[in-house]
Design a protein around this motif. Structure first.
Motif, mmCIF file in Angstrom:
data_model
loop_
_atom_site.group_PDB
_atom_site.id
_atom_site.type_symbol
_atom_site.label_atom_id
_atom_site.label_comp_id
_atom_site.label_asym_id
_atom_site.label_seq_id
_atom_site.Cartn_x
_atom_site.Cartn_y
_atom_site.Cartn_z
ATOM 1 N N ILE C 92 35.420 41.329 39.648
ATOM 2 C CA ILE C 92 36.864 41.117 39.829
ATOM 3 C C ILE C 92 37.614 42.419 39.577
ATOM 4 N N VAL C 93 38.674 42.640 40.369
ATOM 5 C CA VAL C 93 39.525 43.819 40.196
ATOM 6 C C VAL C 93 40.987 43.399 40.188
ATOM 7 N N ALA C 182 34.156 44.230 44.857
ATOM 8 C CA ALA C 182 35.546 43.875 44.537
ATOM 9 C C ALA C 182 36.470 45.077 44.653
ATOM 10 N N VAL C 183 35.971 46.252 44.248
ATOM 11 C CA VAL C 183 36.772 47.474 44.388
ATOM 12 C C VAL C 183 36.998 47.772 45.869
ATOM 13 N N MET C 184 35.950 47.639 46.679
ATOM 14 C CA MET C 184 36.107 47.887 48.119
ATOM 15 C C MET C 184 37.145 46.925 48.704
ATOM 16 N N HIS C 185 37.120 45.691 48.272
ATOM 17 C CA HIS C 185 38.111 44.724 48.768
ATOM 18 C C HIS C 185 39.526 45.103 48.333
ATOM 19 N N ALA C 186 39.649 45.687 47.136
ATOM 20 C CA ALA C 186 40.964 46.154 46.683
ATOM 21 C C ALA C 186 41.467 47.296 47.566
ATOM 22 N N VAL C 187 40.537 48.169 47.983
ATOM 23 C CA VAL C 187 40.905 49.271 48.875
ATOM 24 C C VAL C 187 41.329 48.732 50.245
ATOM 25 N N VAL C 188 40.561 47.796 50.757
ATOM 26 C CA VAL C 188 40.880 47.214 52.072
ATOM 27 C C VAL C 188 42.242 46.512 52.019
ATOM 28 N N LEU C 189 42.447 45.726 50.985
ATOM 29 C CA LEU C 189 43.714 44.988 50.882
ATOM 30 C C LEU C 189 44.901 45.947 50.827
#
Lengths: 231, 231, 231, 231
Positions: C92-93, C182-189
């Motif tokens: 989770i991030v 989760a970090v990659m998803h934070a970057v994408v978002l």
């Protein structure tokens, strides 16, 4: 095979993050060997930190892998189509660079509002339509290439004079005489998309660059009377 | 000849990418030797990585190359005109910095909305008109200089007090007492163009800086009662 | 205990400033050990320059600290709730990355306008409602987790297919199969929030990505027929 | 004298360009010694590359230079006034950071739209009015301090709870318990100004953070029941 070309393609792929055009592995660069009718492209989803020149993949214009221990970029069939139908191009770049994506998502052609644009693109950069369900079923990536070719044909555009396109809801493809040239066009397109966005926000009536200045700037850098640079 | 000046001009050209004003070779810096009536400018389209001080080109105020193994920047004739008619300036910078281009493409003067502006530009920065077909035929780059001079004359502006201009559909020229000063003005203009864009978006009614504060800030840094800095 | 996990969590916390998602200590990353029903999270308000892997804190799904010489991130109880109710997630991030905050403050779901979005999020990213006074009194951070879970339930969303959410007036939470994901998803978002903002400004009528292209792109990367990457 | 304080003030001035808050010398940081009733501030217009801790200038609360081989920052009299009237503050920062300037030029208070804001500023950050001609004649920089103090008095704001202000047409001042704290508040204000601008563009009706969440976030980090961080 094609070791020299692999090195070039590898180096030009590294330019994408270095020039701020991509995050992670969201892009791909290829370059063609016109004599052998083959091109070299980045492998799919491999970390840039771990990728080497030897990991590049060799493909033919029908989208077959000719050599490589990795799968090619999933967008490889688009590159194949473009090399097949745009016979004068030598390198291709695809990215998700943010400003070009903004215009792609908005579904709008990028107008020629200034000389930065005119130095590289001789007129507006078109935005191609969404693919249909049927085209997806036929083969998403190859059909993307077909739609690009169709767009240039329909609009009577010369891919040498307008070395790039946007795909609606997706992002840009650019090309050039080689991979390095195609990367530079990707940088120009990104910058132009940013500047044109804010121009239209600042002045919704801001005019297209007058035709005589568009001609002048494009011809200052291209064609037989060019006088920009040292050649 | 002019070896010291070549070194200065070389160094200040390197400032352009370093300060985020340009990509690739999209800019040029020059500095004048008023005694010799010559100026030194960057060569055209040469990679910054490979360029050396010895590659700088020496030109006169009529736009002739006096010394150099490379062609000068294609914008050289604009510099020549400005040195000829703006007798108090010592250095000139041209860039395609994005925010200044935005205002150029929108065809709008940059209003004096704040003290960051007033510290450097004593009033709005003008946007000059497009060149005509006839002017292009006469000589695009030299006529660009003529239009800049004409704009200052028509608007009764002093190029020392307003050390810069936008060219519609193109980008900014700035100048100063030397190349370093001109680069700093290019940085200020870019920052002001960015901040003023967002200011007008946030509040379309945001007022110009009141005249008494404009006067105060400009005079705090310039003229005989200046008290900013150590001189 | 969980030394290896602490090292991973430590390294992924360092990714947040490196990828431009946070300033100072405005974020936190955790990863779970599903077998032990424990997770490791960053300590609260400790400088990234001075933090070590040994400073990470071990917690259980009820929000109790199991091991650690520092207090855990003040958002720890939100992480605990998510690990408890979203049984398939591994990391989770939470950040205050600016573009995701913009959509959070505007109280708007992030629409799926392009393929960059569709490659990661299978549909719009929801924006959860403000907490009530009563919920704050019960326990702000744990109730934040409850509201996230409730939002997914109410909207019948699958947290594996839509690995993130915005909290109104606050910022994003993202998750994934582990902390790195989760970090990659934070970057994408963050990137998607930026691009979608400008897309809607450029063309307020810009359409959602058609369903068949959303399906294609999501499935190209996820699920049993995925063909992106090397696995 | 005050060698330790000079070192601190020197280091915190270097933070301004490092954190992207200023270009060139467009900012200044000071810190006070409450016992001696003196403060240390940056010299005016000295290059950051050449500046040393020994170049810092010592001043008193009436705006007199007590020690220093350079002239102090031209904004020194503003700092003096603030130390005199805001007795609980220990450090002050002034910048021309672009997003805070945008709100200053627009002449608008920065509303509390999110928790990033509420973690530092307990309510909206005010924008003070332009100075009058008479105030300029009395002494521009000292009167700027007077207007700041007046604004807090008129609006019944506590400078500890709202550690910053915008000056119309100019830019931000922030303060804190010491110089480091004041720099952090300058970073937060800049980030909040950026995020709030885009929030209001995305949704002109985006609400202020509800009072109960503003209270919660501010008190989570400040005051006797704070539980953020390790103290």
């Amino acid at each position: 095979m094609l070791e020299e070309l692999k090195e070039i393609v590898y180096q030009q792929n590294l330019e994408l993050p270095k020039r701020g055009l991509i995050k992670y592995t969201w892009g791909n660069v290829s370059q063609v060997d016109r004599e052998k009718q083959l091109f070299v492209i980045k492998p799919s989803g491999v970390d840039y930190d771990q990728m080497t020149a030897a990991d590049m993949v060799v493909c033919d214009f029908d989208g077959n892998v000719v050599e490589g221990h990795y799968r090619p970029s999933s967008d490889m069939p688009t590159h194949a189509k473009l090399y097949k139908y745009f016979e004068e191009i030598g390198g291709i770049v695809h990215t998700h660079s943010p400003w070009a994506v903004v215009w792609s998502q908005a579904g709008k052609d990028v107008p020629a509002l200034g000389t930065t644009h005119a130095d590289t693109f001789y007129g507006a950069v078109p935005c191609a339509r969404f693919l249909t369900q049927e085209e997806l079923d036929t083969g998403y990536e190859a059909e993307t290439g077909t739609v690009i070719v169709e767009t240039f044909k329909d609009r009577q555009l010369n891919p040498v004079e307008v070395p790039g396109i946007l795909l609606q809801g997706h992002g840009p493809f650019t090309w050039g005489k080689d991979a390095e040239d195609a990367v530079m066009h990707a940088v120009v397109l990104e910058e132009v998309c940013k500047m044109n966005f804010f121009t239209r926000q600042l002045n919704p009536e801001s005019p297209d660059l007058p035709q005589h200045i568009l001609d002048k700037h494009y011809q200052r850098k291209h064609g037989k009377n060019a006088y920009y640079g040292q050649n």
